[in-house]
Design a protein around this motif. Structure first.
Motif, short mmCIF file in Angstrom:
data_model
loop_
_atom_site.label_atom_id
_atom_site.label_comp_id
_atom_site.label_asym_id
_atom_site.label_seq_id
_atom_site.Cartn_x
_atom_site.Cartn_y
_atom_site.Cartn_z
N CYS A 68 -18.95 115.59 88.08
CA CYS A 68 -17.62 115.01 88.11
C CYS A 68 -17.76 113.50 88.33
CB CYS A 68 -16.75 115.63 89.19
SG CYS A 68 -17.45 115.62 90.85
N ALA A 69 -16.77 112.78 87.86
CA ALA A 69 -16.81 111.33 87.92
C ALA A 69 -15.41 110.78 88.11
CB ALA A 69 -17.44 110.78 86.64
N ALA A 70 -15.33 109.55 88.60
CA ALA A 70 -14.02 108.96 88.89
C ALA A 70 -13.99 107.49 88.55
CB ALA A 70 -13.69 109.15 90.37
N HIS A 71 -12.80 107.03 88.14
CA HIS A 71 -12.56 105.61 87.93
C HIS A 71 -11.08 105.35 88.19
CE1 HIS A 71 -12.25 101.65 86.13
NE2 HIS A 71 -13.57 101.58 86.30
N PRO A 72 -10.76 104.22 88.81
CA PRO A 72 -9.35 103.97 89.14
C PRO A 72 -8.47 103.60 87.95
CG PRO A 72 -10.72 102.14 89.84
CD PRO A 72 -11.66 103.23 89.42
N LEU A 73 -9.09 103.14 86.87
CA LEU A 73 -8.29 102.67 85.74
C LEU A 73 -8.60 103.40 84.44
CD1 LEU A 73 -8.34 98.81 86.37
CD2 LEU A 73 -6.49 100.42 86.87
N ARG A 74 -9.87 103.50 84.10
CA ARG A 74 -10.26 104.04 82.80
C ARG A 74 -10.18 105.56 82.79
NH1 ARG A 74 -14.29 99.77 83.01
NH2 ARG A 74 -15.75 101.22 83.98
N LEU A 75 -9.72 106.09 81.69
CA LEU A 75 -9.75 107.52 81.42
C LEU A 75 -10.58 107.69 80.16
CD1 LEU A 75 -8.61 110.35 82.28
CD2 LEU A 75 -6.81 109.98 80.58
N GLY A 76 -11.88 107.57 80.33
CA GLY A 76 -12.76 107.47 79.19
C GLY A 76 -13.52 108.75 78.89
N VAL A 77 -14.25 108.71 77.80
CA VAL A 77 -15.05 109.85 77.35
C VAL A 77 -16.53 109.52 77.33
CG1 VAL A 77 -13.13 110.77 76.00
CG2 VAL A 77 -14.81 109.27 74.90
N PHE A 78 -16.89 108.39 77.89
CA PHE A 78 -18.30 108.01 77.98
C PHE A 78 -18.70 107.88 79.44
CE2 PHE A 78 -18.78 107.40 73.55
CZ PHE A 78 -17.61 106.84 73.09
N PRO A 79 -19.94 108.19 79.75
CA PRO A 79 -20.38 108.03 81.14
C PRO A 79 -20.17 106.61 81.67
CG PRO A 79 -21.97 109.36 79.94
CD PRO A 79 -20.98 108.87 78.93
#
Length: 122
Positions: free
Chosen positions: A95-106
């Protein structure tokens, strides 16, 4: 931000598992979350993601109709319900998290859990 994935294990083809990823050291509702997987000898690949509100949930084509991502903003947990598992789903799931991006790349994610192993047998 700390992420802790769990729920992996050994399952027969056609079976189901639910992965969980607990989030801490931050405000869960402020983060987009993703699930990726990495099979032996292969690169890490996108599985599914979910936006902060839960309203946007992109999926990889190979899991559409079989996997469902969801989040609980009270329990600070993101889930991946995996049904009709196939041999090719065998991998370590992250699982991974980012506050802004909703991406499909690591590279779209800054924070990662340690991974939970899923093994599908015939």
């Amino acid at each position: 931000v700390q992420l802790q994935a769990s729920g992996g294990g050994l399952v027969q083809a056609g079976g189901s598992l639910r992965l969980s990823c607990t989030f801490s050291e931050g405000t869960f509702s402020n983060y987009n979350l993703g699930w990726f997987r990495q099979a032996p000898g292969k690169e890490r690949e996108f599985v599914a993601a979910i936006s902060r509100s839960g309203g946007n949930t992109p999926y990889a084509d190979f899991v559409k109709g079989r996997f469902t991502i969801s989040r609980d903003n009270v329990e600070n947990t993101v889930y991946l319900q995996m049904n009709n598992l196939q041999l090719e789903d065998t991998a370590v799931y992250y699982c991974a998290a980012h506050p802004l991006r909703l991406g499909v790349f690591p590279r779209d994610y800054d924070y990662w859990g340690q991974g939970t192993k899923v093994t599908v047998s015939s």
